[in-house]
Design an enzyme around this catalytic site. Structure first.
Site, short mmCIF file in Angstrom:
data_model
loop_
_atom_site.label_atom_id
_atom_site.label_comp_id
_atom_site.label_asym_id
_atom_site.label_seq_id
_atom_site.Cartn_x
_atom_site.Cartn_y
_atom_site.Cartn_z
N LYS A 53 -3.07 -30.45 -24.06
CA LYS A 53 -3.79 -29.19 -24.25
C LYS A 53 -5.00 -29.37 -25.16
CE LYS A 53 -0.50 -27.23 -21.88
NZ LYS A 53 -0.69 -26.86 -20.47
N TYR A 267 11.28 -22.24 -14.32
CA TYR A 267 10.53 -22.81 -15.44
C TYR A 267 11.41 -22.95 -16.67
CZ TYR A 267 7.23 -22.98 -19.35
OH TYR A 267 6.55 -23.33 -20.50
N TYR A 293 7.74 -30.17 -18.89
CA TYR A 293 6.62 -30.61 -18.06
C TYR A 293 6.76 -32.07 -17.63
CZ TYR A 293 4.46 -26.25 -19.55
OH TYR A 293 4.21 -24.93 -19.77
#
Length: 334
Positions: A53, A267, A293
């Site tokens: 990120k 998720y 992830y």
């Protein structure tokens, strides 16, 4: 066209390039012959615990600072890596950070509620707003921005994962970085694998490859958040918007390759394949990948190699998120 990246406001948050390393002990464990496995260490970014990120935040915070903003407002799930790194990057650049976090994953155990990224959000000084499941977090972020403006502040708002076209420029830049490393190392990656949550990593890489005249289909992602059809639509739209910023032509739908086999129940919900992938990387290479992830994406890499779907040199982009492991202690059995 990739040179247009230099025209965008940017604040440097990590040292580039991140290294590319071969996973020889994983290769040996899998008994590979005909494929070699490499990892790009985007976890090795010193700020805030590291993670991909920061590539997006270089452009997002660059834009915020360029516009004279003093507060960075963003959204995510309770254990969001983007939120944690937004808080750290805001601290580094002198902005206030406000995080609008939604209880997306159905868990109430203390490890998930208070450890991992949750612990670090507060440590970095962010103001955290917890929102009930089902809340429109981006709408709440804009509402909060309105309150801040009324107080005389100047907020910059971005949605989950920092995955706006401006944010995705971070991975367009990474595409150029990978291409340069291929030339330097004498490698050519037939497949570049990433996780796909809010779409920005894949979209940025695809746009960057296309802008450089390279094949965006080299990039393959494993969706961990959206259902496959939604992930395909969202990634394509974001890749097109990012490429437009770079002055490129539109991408065709077949430029985006996404695999839905590793998402699991939903998720943030562990799968057996993810647990096995995290353990294999830790026990063979001493490397930590996150359970939400990279763990699921790496499980996809392992399945593809076992089935012979990948040949030649494969690059796995290891996107960080290590603090999330501590929030998943119950799944790993102590």
């Amino acid at each position: 066209m990739i040179n247009r990246l230099d025209s965008f406001a940017r604040t440097r948050l990590f040292d580039a390039p991140t290294p590319i390393q071969r996973l020889e002990r994983v290769e040996a464990a899998l008994g590979l012959s005909g494929a070699r496995l490499f990892v790009k260490r985007d976890d090795l970014m010193g700020l805030g615990g590291g993670g991909n990120k920061l590539r997006k935040l270089e452009f997002l915070l660059g834009a915020a600072i360029d516009q004279g903003c003093d507060t960075f407002v963003t959204t995510g799930a309770r254990q969001s890596n983007h939120a944690r790194l937004s808080a750290a990057a805001a601290a580094r650049t002198g902005l206030a950070a406000e995080l609008m976090l939604t209880d997306t994953v159905p868990r109430e155990d203390p490890a998930y509620l208070y450890n991992g990224n949750q612990l670090l959000d507060g440590l970095f000084g962010a103001k955290v707003h917890h929102l009930p499941r089902g809340t429109d977090a981006l709408a709440a972020a804009h509402d909060r921005a309105g309150q801040l403006r009324a107080e005389g502040r100047k907020p910059y708002v971005v949605g989950a994962g920092g995955s706006s076209p401006v944010g995705a420029l971070g991975y367009a830049s990474c595409a150029a970085e990978i291409r340069a490393q291929e030339a330097e190392l004498g490698l050519s990656f037939g497949t570049i694998v990433v996780a796909n949550g809010s779409h920005g990593t894949h979209a940025g890489l695809a746009a960057g490859m296309a802008a450089a005249g390279d094949d965006p289909r080299r990039v393959l992602s494993f969706t961990v958040l959206a259902e496959l059809a939604e992930a395909e639509r969202g990634t394509l739209a974001l890749a097109k918007a990012t490429l437009a910023l770079l002055g490129g032509e539109a991408l065709d739908a077949d430029a985006i390759r996404i695999d839905g086999s590793q998402r699991g129940e939903a998720y943030g919900i562990p799968t057996e394949a993810m647990l096995a992938a995290v353990r294999l990387m830790a026990r063979r290479e001493g490397l930590l990948i996150d359970p939400v992830y990279s763990g699921k994406a790496f499980a996809g890499v392992l399945a593809g190699l076992a089935e012979g779907r990948f040949t030649g040199d494969v690059l796995f982009v290891m996107t960080g998120g290590t603090p999330g492991l501590y929030a998943y202690q119950p799944a790993f059995g102590g």
